[in-house]
Design a protein around this motif. Sequence first.
Motif, PDB file in Angstrom:
ATOM      1  N   ARG A 166      49.146  10.049  36.901  1.00  0.00           N
ATOM      2  CA  ARG A 166      50.323  10.979  36.845  1.00  0.00           C
ATOM      3  C   ARG A 166      49.599  12.508  36.890  1.00  0.00           C
ATOM      4  NH1 ARG A 166      55.225  11.707  35.331  1.00  0.00           N
ATOM      5  NH2 ARG A 166      56.019  13.776  34.220  1.00  0.00           N
ATOM      6  N   ALA A 167      50.543  12.522  37.571  1.00  0.00           N
ATOM      7  CA  ALA A 167      50.400  14.536  38.314  1.00  0.00           C
ATOM      8  C   ALA A 167      51.224  15.153  37.207  1.00  0.00           C
ATOM      9  CB  ALA A 167      50.701  14.950  39.417  1.00  0.00           C
ATOM     10  N   GLU A 168      50.496  16.116  36.637  1.00  0.00           N
ATOM     11  CA  GLU A 168      51.419  16.620  35.639  1.00  0.00           C
ATOM     12  C   GLU A 168      51.930  17.686  36.040  1.00  0.00           C
ATOM     13  OE1 GLU A 168      51.914  15.824  32.305  1.00  0.00           O
ATOM     14  OE2 GLU A 168      50.705  14.646  32.828  1.00  0.00           O
ATOM     15  N   GLU A 169      51.449  18.817  36.748  1.00  0.00           N
ATOM     16  CA  GLU A 169      51.699  19.616  38.240  1.00  0.00           C
ATOM     17  C   GLU A 169      51.861  19.055  39.295  1.00  0.00           C
ATOM     18  OE1 GLU A 169      51.486  24.473  38.371  1.00  0.00           O
ATOM     19  OE2 GLU A 169      51.393  23.505  36.977  1.00  0.00           O
ATOM     20  N   PRO A 170      53.125  19.006  39.941  1.00  0.00           N
ATOM     21  CA  PRO A 170      52.976  18.438  41.181  1.00  0.00           C
ATOM     22  C   PRO A 170      52.545  19.161  42.285  1.00  0.00           C
ATOM     23  CG  PRO A 170      55.229  19.314  40.304  1.00  0.00           C
ATOM     24  CD  PRO A 170      54.134  19.224  39.539  1.00  0.00           C
ATOM     25  N   PRO A 171      52.116  18.345  43.182  1.00  0.00           N
ATOM     26  CA  PRO A 171      51.800  19.534  44.314  1.00  0.00           C
ATOM     27  C   PRO A 171      52.637  20.391  44.947  1.00  0.00           C
ATOM     28  CG  PRO A 171      51.181  16.701  44.881  1.00  0.00           C
ATOM     29  CD  PRO A 171      51.309  17.093  43.238  1.00  0.00           C
ATOM     30  N   VAL A 172      51.469  20.910  45.986  1.00  0.00           N
ATOM     31  CA  VAL A 172      52.850  21.578  46.523  1.00  0.00           C
ATOM     32  C   VAL A 172      52.899  21.071  47.963  1.00  0.00           C
ATOM     33  CG1 VAL A 172      53.126  23.926  48.378  1.00  0.00           C
ATOM     34  CG2 VAL A 172      52.453  23.769  45.967  1.00  0.00           C
ATOM     35  N   VAL A 173      54.796  20.404  48.485  1.00  0.00           N
ATOM     36  CA  VAL A 173      54.728  19.194  49.716  1.00  0.00           C
ATOM     37  C   VAL A 173      55.407  20.012  50.646  1.00  0.00           C
ATOM     38  CG1 VAL A 173      55.272  17.204  49.615  1.00  0.00           C
ATOM     39  CG2 VAL A 173      54.425  17.512  47.600  1.00  0.00           C
ATOM     40  N   VAL A 174      54.867  19.749  51.661  1.00  0.00           N
ATOM     41  CA  VAL A 174      55.216  20.585  52.635  1.00  0.00           C
ATOM     42  C   VAL A 174      55.434  19.469  53.877  1.00  0.00           C
ATOM     43  CG1 VAL A 174      54.987  21.723  55.053  1.00  0.00           C
ATOM     44  CG2 VAL A 174      54.369  21.853  52.790  1.00  0.00           C
ATOM     45  N   ILE A 175      56.939  18.639  54.227  1.00  0.00           N
ATOM     46  CA  ILE A 175      57.135  17.525  55.164  1.00  0.00           C
ATOM     47  C   ILE A 175      57.369  18.076  56.398  1.00  0.00           C
ATOM     48  CG2 ILE A 175      58.499  15.236  55.387  1.00  0.00           C
ATOM     49  CD1 ILE A 175      58.028  15.370  52.456  1.00  0.00           C
ATOM     50  N   THR A 176      57.163  17.498  57.781  1.00  0.00           N
ATOM     51  CA  THR A 176      57.863  17.900  58.879  1.00  0.00           C
ATOM     52  C   THR A 176      58.072  16.706  59.761  1.00  0.00           C
ATOM     53  OG1 THR A 176      55.606  17.573  59.749  1.00  0.00           O
ATOM     54  CG2 THR A 176      55.131  19.500  58.730  1.00  0.00           C
ATOM     55  N   SER A 177      58.933  17.328  60.458  1.00  0.00           N
ATOM     56  CA  SER A 177      59.740  16.572  61.557  1.00  0.00           C
ATOM     57  C   SER A 177      59.700  17.050  62.749  1.00  0.00           C
ATOM     58  CB  SER A 177      60.393  16.520  60.653  1.00  0.00           C
ATOM     59  OG  SER A 177      61.355  15.383  61.948  1.00  0.00           O
TER      60      SER A 177
END
Length: 293
Positions: free
Chosen positions: A167-178
């Motif tokens: 489990r990720a305690e501190e979630p990653p910074v997520v960038v989704i592109t389309s």
Amino acid sequence: MVPESVEAVIAAFARTGYVADRGLAVTTFLGLRLGRPLFLEGEAGVGKTEVAKVLAEILETDLIRLQCYEGLDASQALYEWDYARQMLAIRLIEARGEGGEADVSDIMSREYLRPRPLLQAIEASALGKSPVLLIDELDRADEEFEAYLLELLSDFQVTLPEIGTIRAEEPPVVVITSNRTREIHDALKRRCLYHWLDYPSVEREVEILRARMPGVDEALARQLAMAMSDLRALDLFKPPGVAETLDWAAALKVLAASHLDPTTIDESLGTVLKYREDIERVREHGLEALVHE
Ligand SMILES: Nc1ncnc2c1ncn2[C@@H]1O[C@H](COP(=O)(O)OP(=O)(O)OP(=O)(O)O)[C@@H](O)[C@H]1O
Ligand SMILES: [Mg+2]
């Protein structure tokens, strides 16, 4: 360091050579503050992928990239077993002859797992070093993958049958592109902050040229940006993005061209347009019309 304000985001982007408009900076700032993924949509070559790279640089963390494609499934995105090492381990155990055969648990441990981008991101976060996770060109993946991603984005944990829950305690910074070759499902969009990246204005494109090509001639940069703006208005099959503007500027530099004229444009058009029909369309339109003094 997480920027403290929208202005600080713009400044931090600028230090990396990325010219961000206010809309993008606000979305980025909010995404970082609220811990929500950024969903960036836009035409090809307008700087979507680059946002994730720049963010990793600003936050001084790793960039983990998942390139989406048709047929990508959850297991390929998460982890794979290292079969070669498992085989080797079995041989070694058997060769040692300790009690005969190798036990399954001997070769189904973390040691023999090769994490793919999603697990890499969760593991890094679990270790307290949240990376930037770039999920690039999600529109290329199938809808089932999207559903899986939705689940992952909601709790950032995975359970591996043989190993347990990570489990990720501190979630990653997520960038989704389309690139919007198809619509992404509303449920996924709802989790994210959305920003549409448009082609830059002439002013902004000149700024981008200055930032990316230090020493570029001011008048030439302006001519290029205006010609690009004309080209994008021409209803081409594949309008050129910012990437093509930079390529064009680089080509002109190599050709030692100090300004645009019809001959120079004619000779270098292949750096900007990649379809025969588009090149013909532009020639019909007239190359002189692209020259602004
Ligand atoms: N606002 C900007 N400031 C500085 N450079 C930019 C900007 N926008 C785009 N670029 C440059 O343009 C190029 C293309 O950007 P990028 O690859 O991020 O585009 P993209 O939107 O992901 O394109 P694609 O849809 O083809 O993947 C990169 O070299 C990037 O640095
Ligand atoms: Mg991209």
